[in-house]
Design an enzyme around this catalytic site. Structure first.
Site, PDB file in Angstrom:
ATOM      1  N   ASP A  37       0.858  -1.188   0.000  1.00 51.09           N
ATOM      2  CA  ASP A  37       0.000   0.000   0.000  1.00 51.09           C
ATOM      3  C   ASP A  37       0.893   1.237   0.000  1.00 51.09           C
ATOM      4  O   ASP A  37       1.212   1.790   1.039  1.00 51.09           O
ATOM      5  CB  ASP A  37      -0.920  -0.025   1.224  1.00 51.09           C
ATOM      6  CG  ASP A  37      -1.949   1.095   1.213  1.00 51.09           C
ATOM      7  OD1 ASP A  37      -1.907   1.938   0.300  1.00 51.09           O
ATOM      8  OD2 ASP A  37      -2.793   1.133   2.132  1.00 51.09           O
ATOM      9  N   HIS A  38       1.298   1.657  -1.201  1.00 53.58           N
ATOM     10  CA  HIS A  38       2.265   2.746  -1.361  1.00 53.58           C
ATOM     11  C   HIS A  38       1.670   3.894  -2.153  1.00 53.58           C
ATOM     12  O   HIS A  38       0.769   3.694  -2.983  1.00 53.58           O
ATOM     13  CB  HIS A  38       3.503   2.242  -2.113  1.00 53.58           C
ATOM     14  CG  HIS A  38       4.560   1.693  -1.217  1.00 53.58           C
ATOM     15  ND1 HIS A  38       5.896   1.959  -1.406  1.00 53.58           N
ATOM     16  CD2 HIS A  38       4.490   0.895  -0.132  1.00 53.58           C
ATOM     17  CE1 HIS A  38       6.606   1.338  -0.468  1.00 53.58           C
ATOM     18  NE2 HIS A  38       5.765   0.683   0.309  1.00 53.58           N
ATOM     19  N   GLY A 106       4.664   2.646   8.904  1.00 59.51           N
ATOM     20  CA  GLY A 106       4.818   3.319   7.630  1.00 59.51           C
ATOM     21  C   GLY A 106       6.203   3.821   7.282  1.00 59.51           C
ATOM     22  O   GLY A 106       7.172   3.627   8.012  1.00 59.51           O
ATOM     23  N   GLU A 107       6.256   4.486   6.116  1.00 61.89           N
ATOM     24  CA  GLU A 107       7.503   5.047   5.605  1.00 61.89           C
ATOM     25  C   GLU A 107       7.280   6.490   5.170  1.00 61.89           C
ATOM     26  O   GLU A 107       6.224   6.832   4.621  1.00 61.89           O
ATOM     27  CB  GLU A 107       8.020   4.254   4.392  1.00 61.89           C
ATOM     28  CG  GLU A 107       8.189   2.783   4.616  1.00 61.89           C
ATOM     29  CD  GLU A 107       6.974   1.996   4.125  1.00 61.89           C
ATOM     30  OE1 GLU A 107       6.172   2.526   3.332  1.00 61.89           O
ATOM     31  OE2 GLU A 107       6.823   0.857   4.566  1.00 61.89           O
ATOM     32  N   ASN A 110       5.860   7.393   1.602  1.00 58.06           N
ATOM     33  CA  ASN A 110       4.444   7.433   1.257  1.00 58.06           C
ATOM     34  C   ASN A 110       3.646   8.444   2.062  1.00 58.06           C
ATOM     35  O   ASN A 110       2.641   8.966   1.586  1.00 58.06           O
ATOM     36  CB  ASN A 110       3.828   6.046   1.464  1.00 58.06           C
ATOM     37  CG  ASN A 110       4.594   4.987   0.719  1.00 58.06           C
ATOM     38  OD1 ASN A 110       4.736   5.055  -0.492  1.00 58.06           O
ATOM     39  ND2 ASN A 110       5.120   4.010   1.448  1.00 58.06           N
ATOM     40  N   GLY A 174      10.945  -4.166  16.065  1.00 56.09           N
ATOM     41  CA  GLY A 174      11.702  -3.993  17.304  1.00 56.09           C
ATOM     42  C   GLY A 174      10.785  -4.042  18.502  1.00 56.09           C
ATOM     43  O   GLY A 174       9.617  -4.422  18.411  1.00 56.09           O
ATOM     44  N   THR A 191       9.319  -8.549   7.926  1.00 58.42           N
ATOM     45  CA  THR A 191       9.988  -8.740   6.639  1.00 58.42           C
ATOM     46  C   THR A 191      11.363  -9.367   6.785  1.00 58.42           C
ATOM     47  O   THR A 191      12.049  -9.562   5.783  1.00 58.42           O
ATOM     48  CB  THR A 191      10.117  -7.402   5.893  1.00 58.42           C
ATOM     49  OG1 THR A 191      10.818  -6.470   6.715  1.00 58.42           O
ATOM     50  CG2 THR A 191       8.746  -6.840   5.545  1.00 58.42           C
ATOM     51  N   LYS A 194      13.793 -12.933  11.818  1.00 55.28           N
ATOM     52  CA  LYS A 194      14.445 -12.776  13.112  1.00 55.28           C
ATOM     53  C   LYS A 194      13.614 -13.431  14.203  1.00 55.28           C
ATOM     54  O   LYS A 194      12.501 -12.973  14.502  1.00 55.28           O
ATOM     55  CB  LYS A 194      14.639 -11.288  13.428  1.00 55.28           C
ATOM     56  CG  LYS A 194      15.617 -10.580  12.504  1.00 55.28           C
ATOM     57  CD  LYS A 194      15.785  -9.125  12.922  1.00 55.28           C
ATOM     58  CE  LYS A 194      16.822  -8.412  12.069  1.00 55.28           C
ATOM     59  NZ  LYS A 194      16.968  -6.982  12.470  1.00 55.28           N
TER      60      LYS A 194
END
Length: 321
Positions: A37-38, A106-107, A110, A174, A191, A194
């Site tokens: 979703d970008h 989010g990033e 976007n 994290g 993603t 770990k």
């Protein structure tokens, strides 16, 4: 047995082709699907970024079996959490109960586009926690008014609710995000393979809940062509989440990944027709406790060939894990 999913990658294909590709993935026998979703692609070479929720609506009508899921939607800046709740409830109805709502912090890539700035990571996690709370309240069917630290909701109610409540997943990277996921979500999303993420998720209340991972691959009968394509479109993938969440534009990602070589990507991403190489990389997720793994096939023009290969060779091999 791990469930194997298919990724509709909005950044690398136009919307109409994504709808066609999810039909192929369902026919090939993938167990579930996810969609990015970008607003922007990661790199200009990818060249696309359709509206995921319109694509999901179309996908729900041309498929009948395969589950659908956002991977992930950010309910912080570009979307208000009340609007996300309405979209998710509608998708659950349209899909006949096949939808899961994946959420994350989010990033910048976007979220900056609406001109509200990009908060620091600690604040983003506080916003995510409050956003998930609002979405869950609206899923209850009650009228909601909320005056929180970051969001206001005035007399909101979802009038079209599905028979089955939408499951919520939260992306983990994290301690803070794992705490939110373990305490509020129905499943964990990540993603990277770990094991410590799963341990933090368990400690926060997530024990026994599904864990969904995602892994890029580049299938092609020619390994050389696969490496070239993976480097062209996915050289950003090794930058790490602290970098990927902060860069604002595709040009910034191009600059940050300028020193990444094709051989570097070939070490990170399974490239070519070697099933065993994909299985080996997927095993890292299984060993880390993931119960579901969504594959990202790099390259819009290779989706048909990938689905044929997956049905005949890859899926049976992965299901043996």
């Amino acid at each position: 047995m791990v469930s194997i999913g298919y990724t509709m990658m909005c950044e690398q294909s136009p919307p109409n082709l994504l709808v066609r590709d999810i039909q192929r993935a369902e026919d090939a026998g993938f167990d579930f699907s996810v969609i990015s979703d970008h607003f922007n692609p990661w790199l200009e070479e990818q060249g696309h970024s359709g509206y995921a929720w319109s694509i999901l609506g179309a996908a729900s009508q041309v498929t009948s079996r395969i589950p659908l899921m956002t991977y992930v939607t950010c309910p912080l800046v570009r979307y208000h959490p009340a609007v996300v709740a309405q979209k998710a409830a509608t998708m659950q109805i349209l899909s006949g109960g096949r939808f899961r709502l994946g959420l994350g912090a989010g990033e910048n890539l976007n979220e900056h586009v609406v001109g509200e700035g990009w908060p620091a990571v600690g604040q983003r996690h506080e916003m995510l926690d409050e956003a998930v709370e609002i979405i869950q309240l609206l899923f209850s069917g009650e009228q909601v008014s909320h005056r929180g630290t970051y969001y206001r909701v005035e007399s909101a109610k979802l009038y079209d609710l599905p028979d089955e409540r939408v499951p919520i997943g939260v992306a983990c990277s994290g301690q803070e995000s794992c705490t939110i996921a373990g305490g509020r979500a129905d499943l964990m999303i990540a993603t990277e393979p770990k094991a410590e993420l799963g341990e933090l998720f368990d400690a926060a209340g997530g024990a026994g809940k599904p864990r969904v991972g995602q892994m890029p691959i580049a299938y092609d009968v020619s390994r050389e062509a696969a490496v070239k394509r993976a480097h062209e479109q996915f050289r950003w993938t090794g930058l790490g989440w602290p970098v990927n969440s902060e860069l604002p534009t595709p040009a910034a990602f191009a600059s940050a990944s300028a020193s990444v070589r094709p051989e570097d990507i070939a070490e990170q991403v399974a490239c070519g027709p070697d099933v065993d190489q994909v299985v080996e990389k997927a095993k890292a997720y299984v060993d880390a406790g993931f119960t579901e793994l969504a594959l990202v096939q790099i390259g819009a023009d290779q989706q048909e060939a990938f689905c044929i290969w997956a049905e005949k060779e890859l899926l049976p091999a992965l299901r043996s894990l």
